[in-house]
Design an enzyme around this catalytic site. Sequence first.
Site, mmCIF file in Angstrom:
data_model
loop_
_atom_site.group_PDB
_atom_site.id
_atom_site.type_symbol
_atom_site.label_atom_id
_atom_site.label_comp_id
_atom_site.label_asym_id
_atom_site.label_seq_id
_atom_site.Cartn_x
_atom_site.Cartn_y
_atom_site.Cartn_z
ATOM 1 N N LYS A 256 0.865 -1.194 0.000
ATOM 2 C CA LYS A 256 0.000 0.000 0.000
ATOM 3 C C LYS A 256 0.893 1.233 0.000
ATOM 4 O O LYS A 256 1.729 1.407 0.887
ATOM 5 C CB LYS A 256 -0.907 -0.012 1.224
ATOM 6 N N ARG B 43 -10.937 9.696 2.445
ATOM 7 C CA ARG B 43 -10.811 10.334 3.758
ATOM 8 C C ARG B 43 -12.009 11.243 4.028
ATOM 9 O O ARG B 43 -12.440 11.368 5.164
ATOM 10 C CB ARG B 43 -9.472 11.070 3.856
ATOM 11 N N GLU C 78 7.504 -6.820 0.994
ATOM 12 C CA GLU C 78 6.289 -6.693 1.813
ATOM 13 C C GLU C 78 5.364 -7.895 1.594
ATOM 14 O O GLU C 78 4.822 -8.477 2.529
ATOM 15 C CB GLU C 78 5.528 -5.406 1.456
ATOM 16 N N LYS D 17 -2.242 -1.424 -3.837
ATOM 17 C CA LYS D 17 -3.103 -0.243 -3.714
ATOM 18 C C LYS D 17 -2.270 1.022 -3.756
ATOM 19 O O LYS D 17 -1.246 1.069 -3.067
ATOM 20 C CB LYS D 17 -3.841 -0.354 -2.380
ATOM 21 N N SER E 287 -10.373 5.606 -4.298
ATOM 22 C CA SER E 287 -11.341 6.694 -4.440
ATOM 23 C C SER E 287 -10.902 7.754 -5.441
ATOM 24 O O SER E 287 -11.708 8.234 -6.243
ATOM 25 C CB SER E 287 -11.607 7.322 -3.070
HETATM 26 N N1 LIG Z 1 -6.671 2.703 6.488
HETATM 27 C C1 LIG Z 1 -6.882 3.754 5.625
HETATM 28 C C2 LIG Z 1 -7.421 3.451 4.289
HETATM 29 N N2 LIG Z 1 -8.073 2.299 3.931
HETATM 30 C C3 LIG Z 1 -8.455 2.445 2.598
HETATM 31 C C4 LIG Z 1 -7.997 3.686 2.149
HETATM 32 C C5 LIG Z 1 -8.155 4.338 0.809
HETATM 33 C C6 LIG Z 1 -9.167 3.786 -0.108
HETATM 34 C C7 LIG Z 1 -9.571 4.728 -1.177
HETATM 35 O O1 LIG Z 1 -8.971 5.804 -1.386
HETATM 36 O O2 LIG Z 1 -10.534 4.384 -1.860
HETATM 37 C C8 LIG Z 1 -7.359 4.313 3.198
HETATM 38 C C9 LIG Z 1 -6.812 5.680 3.091
HETATM 39 C C10 LIG Z 1 -5.551 6.028 3.749
HETATM 40 O O3 LIG Z 1 -4.639 5.203 3.863
HETATM 41 O O4 LIG Z 1 -5.466 7.177 4.171
HETATM 42 MG MG LIG Z 2 4.235 -5.054 5.693
#
Ligand SMILES: NCc1[nH]cc(CCC(=O)O)c1CC(=O)O
Ligand SMILES: [Mg+2]
Length: 330
Positions: A200, A210, A239, A254, A280
């Site tokens: 991620k 957010r 990872e 992601k 998003s």
């Molecule tokens: N645990 C946070 C989390 N879980 C999923 C998303 C993002 C998903 C999206 O943007 O659709 C995020 C945002 C972040 O890391 O700030």
């Molecule tokens: Mg890790």
Amino acid sequence: MTASYPALRLRRTRSSPWSRRLHAETVLTAADLIWPLFISEGTGIEDPIASLPGVSRWSVDNIVARGKEARDLGITCIALFPNTPPHLRTAAGEEALNPDNLMCRAIRALKQAVPEVGVLTDVALDPYTAHGHDGLLDESGYVLNDSTAEMLVQQALNQAAAGADIIAPSDMMDGRIGLIRDALEGAGHVNVQIMSYAAKYASGFYGPFRDAVGSRGLLKGDKKTYQMDSANAEEALREVALDLAEGADSVMVKPGLPYLDIILRVKSEFQVPVFAYQVSGEYAMIEAAVAAGAAERDAVVLETLMAFKRAGCAGVLTYHAAHAARLLAG
Ligand SMILES: NCc1[nH]cc(CCC(=O)O)c1CC(=O)O
Ligand SMILES: [Mg+2]
């Protein structure tokens, strides 16, 4: 040796719809889609999210209706994210451990009404903390790894007890997959899966999310001390290797489209189920292009989702899931 032009014409197999279908190397179906949904308090609530046009927060009763819609569309799994009321957000995010929190109520309602649809739950503290970070902070504002991981274990157990099918830790703390797997085994949840957000990245594409969970205005600074640097690919493989060794059943990359190279490399290296999260900001970018008359929604939705399948994904989390499933049903 293969023939060459004019004996070989690659356009020949593309020359009719049936032949294009016959020669398709990749298939995309509704069964490949995971539908992320945002939960809010109340009943009968549909609360549109301005930065995610077409996406709303739903109260638990309406989440159940979305679950039935998913089932009818052939969507296999729903991913849940709560918008915790502000007065329940604290420095340590204790609401994450409340067996009656919004997330647990939504899980129970879905598993009762539509048990045939999988429920994937987010493990991370950001929807519950007053500072919007995914974990616990020290005095300097650094996100602590080991004490956060202990909280995440309790959060995962809380969700599993409520009936979650897939635990999906999105926090990027080191070591949490092994700790969560041990705890799930210890509690008898042997068939509760873990889909690790393994690679991620710290991304500019998370803004609308957010907004949706209500953490944007709270977040100070960025998440670069725990989420990955977009410069890195080998590190993503490390990872993934660690999370698999710790017991992840599947791994996620992601965001999605900007990291297709990572998806391909992870799939080639490990031959395990890989999922992409088309996040998003990616959704918002497509919708903005459509609104500007620069793209046709149906075409770009299906094309981007097919790209994930072609790169090797078993499935995709996408806010376009219901729309795509309708298109795929013809
Ligand atoms: N645990 C946070 C989390 N879980 C999923 C998303 C993002 C998903 C999206 O943007 O659709 C995020 C945002 C972040 O890391 O700030
Ligand atoms: Mg890790």
